[in-house]
Design an enzyme around this catalytic site. Structure first.
Site, short mmCIF file in Angstrom:
data_model
loop_
_atom_site.label_atom_id
_atom_site.label_comp_id
_atom_site.label_asym_id
_atom_site.label_seq_id
_atom_site.Cartn_x
_atom_site.Cartn_y
_atom_site.Cartn_z
CE1 TYR A 1 65.05 -62.13 2.42
CE2 TYR A 1 64.26 -62.54 0.14
CZ TYR A 1 65.74 -62.65 0.88
OH TYR A 1 66.56 -62.70 0.41
CG ASP B 1 60.76 -65.96 8.58
OD1 ASP B 1 60.87 -66.16 7.18
OD2 ASP B 1 61.85 -66.07 9.28
CE LYS C 1 67.76 -61.66 8.82
NZ LYS C 1 68.69 -60.90 8.58
P1 KE4 Z 1 69.22 -65.32 5.01
O1 KE4 Z 1 69.21 -66.23 3.96
O2 KE4 Z 1 69.13 -64.26 4.42
O3 KE4 Z 1 70.19 -65.75 6.42
O4 KE4 Z 1 67.43 -65.37 5.98
C1 KE4 Z 1 66.55 -65.05 5.34
C2 KE4 Z 1 65.12 -64.60 5.51
C3 KE4 Z 1 64.09 -64.85 6.02
N1 KE4 Z 1 63.37 -64.55 6.99
C4 KE4 Z 1 63.07 -63.28 7.53
C5 KE4 Z 1 62.03 -62.90 8.18
C6 KE4 Z 1 64.03 -62.47 6.67
O5 KE4 Z 1 64.16 -61.18 6.62
C7 KE4 Z 1 65.49 -63.04 6.24
C8 KE4 Z 1 66.68 -62.30 5.71
N2 KE4 Z 1 66.99 -60.86 6.14
C9 KE4 Z 1 67.48 -59.90 5.08
C10 KE4 Z 1 66.96 -58.68 5.66
N3 KE4 Z 1 65.54 -58.19 5.61
C11 KE4 Z 1 68.60 -60.14 4.85
C12 KE4 Z 1 69.20 -58.50 4.32
C13 KE4 Z 1 69.82 -59.63 3.32
O6 KE4 Z 1 69.21 -60.06 2.06
O7 KE4 Z 1 71.20 -59.75 2.27
#
Ligand code: KE4
Length: 423
Positions: A143, A238, A266
């Site tokens: 993701y 990533d 994060k």
């Molecule tokens: P955000 O746009 O949610 O800040 O980051 C996206 C993203 C990008 N790359 C990786 C490897 C990520 O894990 C994420 C977002 N992680 C998820 C949880 N696995 C966010 C939680 C959510 O969607 O509420």
């Protein structure tokens, strides 16, 4: 189900889709209602009904120091009276960029954004501009945020909710997204053989944490580096989850592999909205306004977010990552033993301060194997642990996070709760 949380949830469902502002928080696939959190401190959450939980979600990664770390809180208390946003450069942007670049081997320039999604979306745009190519290779179950190009066979909430295809994303967008199973370098070689000169980038979670925790097999990341070099594609790490968690310098420091671009989020915001993309100067200088690749954001480099990020990284430089990894490994092994003693098929992979629980006879190497794990058992586990004050990720396609604030007493209570669970 505590009553204030449920009242809030039903009101929230009237106002917001699914009652949440991010789908995976809705706890839909673990047959539960979301808890509304009143406050958090260290490794603990306190919900609006006064129930206390040991937190293994940590806001999906940012809270590596634990919640409300005094130094981070103090930094914010000092920043707030100076204003919340200027829309102009501030010293904090320089300081945080310098700290990230100093930490990450091979990184020469950075651009701050407001989320991991913005970071990966921008890194992909830059890779396409630099190479003049359109296609992207991503891995099934990884993701990278919710921008269109990545919503093909995505992990995290997309996998959790089993969302078919990519509703709302035009076919002509995802046709340029080529897919391979994680850890399958033969499949990536095949994609390069067929599309080599059209591939702008390979994007990978150096440790996959959005299909549960799946470690790269030896040689996988190095082979991606070599294939990108051979065919002139950019390698994008990533590190939104792994950055500053796998090691202070992230996966690049831990594995010694040098991507062309990398994305962060994060932890570098300390819980405030911060994302970052960066990498080699020859690429990053092509980002507007020094170059033509447009990327922008009203709140990028926001002084409060910068203050929280700077304070977080400063504190992390004083922490012992080795010791946290050892404590996490011991906890994960004990959790696996407690569950295996119930004659359950269970795997508890771990690296650094991350772990996950697959109810599966065999180790998991990719999304297909992760999906074959017993989700019904995970739901039973999740619900009983939450009843005993242990707050796990509400999906087997997420990863458990441990902070420097987690205590041996936390681990002991967690193992006792797991031991008491009935399946
Ligand atoms: P955000 O746009 O949610 O800040 O980051 C996206 C993203 C990008 N790359 C990786 C490897 C990520 O894990 C994420 C977002 N992680 C998820 C949880 N696995 C966010 C939680 C959510 O969607 O509420």
């Amino acid at each position: 189900m505590p009553d204030r949380s449920s009242e809030l949830y039903y009101e929230a469902c009237r106002l917001m889709p699914g009652g949440v502002n991010s789908p995976v928080r809705a706890c839909q696939n673990v047959d539960s209602l979301p808890l509304f959190i009143d406050r958090a401190s260290g490794s603990h959450l306190f919900d609006v009904d006064g129930c206390e939980y040991i937190d293994y979600v940590l806001s999906w990664g940012p809270m590596l120091l634990g919640h409300a770390d005094p130094a981070v809180t103090q930094a914010l208390l000092e920043a707030v009276p100076k204003g919340t946003s200027y829309g102009a450069p501030c010293p904090g942007e320089v300081e945080l960029a310098a700290a990230v670049i100093a930490a990450v081997p091979g990184m020469e320039m950075a651009r701050m954004v407001n989320s991991g999604t913005e970071a990966t979306m921008s890194a992909l745009r830059l890779a396409r501009a630099v190479t003049g190519r359109d296609k992207l290779v991503k891995f099934i179950g990884c993701y990278h945020g919710h921008s269109d190009s990545f919503l093909a066979a995505a992990g995290s909430g997309v996998a959790t909710l089993s969302i078919p295809g990519t509703p709302g994303v035009p076919d002509h967008v995802v046709k340029d997204t080529l897919l391979a199973p994680y850890n399958d370098i033969d499949a990536v070689e095949e994609l390069f053989r067929e599309h080599g000169k059209e591939i702008a980038a390979v994007i990978v979670e150096p440790v996959a944490a959005n299909m549960g925790l799946v470690l790269p097999v030896p040689g996988f990341l190095d082979s991606l580096r070599k294939l990108c070099d051979t065919f002139g594609a950019l390698l994008i790490f990533d590190e939104v989850i792994t950055g500053f968690r796998l090691a202070y310098g992230g996966a690049q420091a831990r594995f010694g592999i040098d991507p062309d671009l990398a994305t962060f989020g994060k932890i570098i915001g300390g819980g405030l909205p911060v994302g970052c993309f960066g990498g080699k100067r020859k690429y990053m200088e092509q980002v507007a306004p020094s170059g033509d690749v447009y990327q922008a954001g009203t709140l990028s480099g926001n002084p409060l977010a910068m203050a929280a990020g700077i304070a977080t990284l400063k504190r992390l430089r004083t922490e012992n990552y080795e010791s946290l990894q050892d404590r996490t490994a011991k906890f994960a092994a004990n959790l696996a033993a407690v569950l295996a003693a119930k004659n359950l098929p269970v795997q508890v992979p771990t690296i650094a301060s991350m772990f996950s629980v697959f109810f599966n006879e065999n180790p998991v190497h990719n999304f297909s194997e992760a999906s074959a794990s017993d989700a019904r058992l995970y739901t039973k586990f999740y619900k009983q642990m939450r009843e005993r004050g242990i707050y796990l990720a509400p999906s087997p396609f997420e990863t458990g996070m441990i902070s420097f604030a987690h205590s041996e007493a936390d681990f002991q209570k967690t193992l006792e709760a797991a031991s008491a669970a009935k399946f």
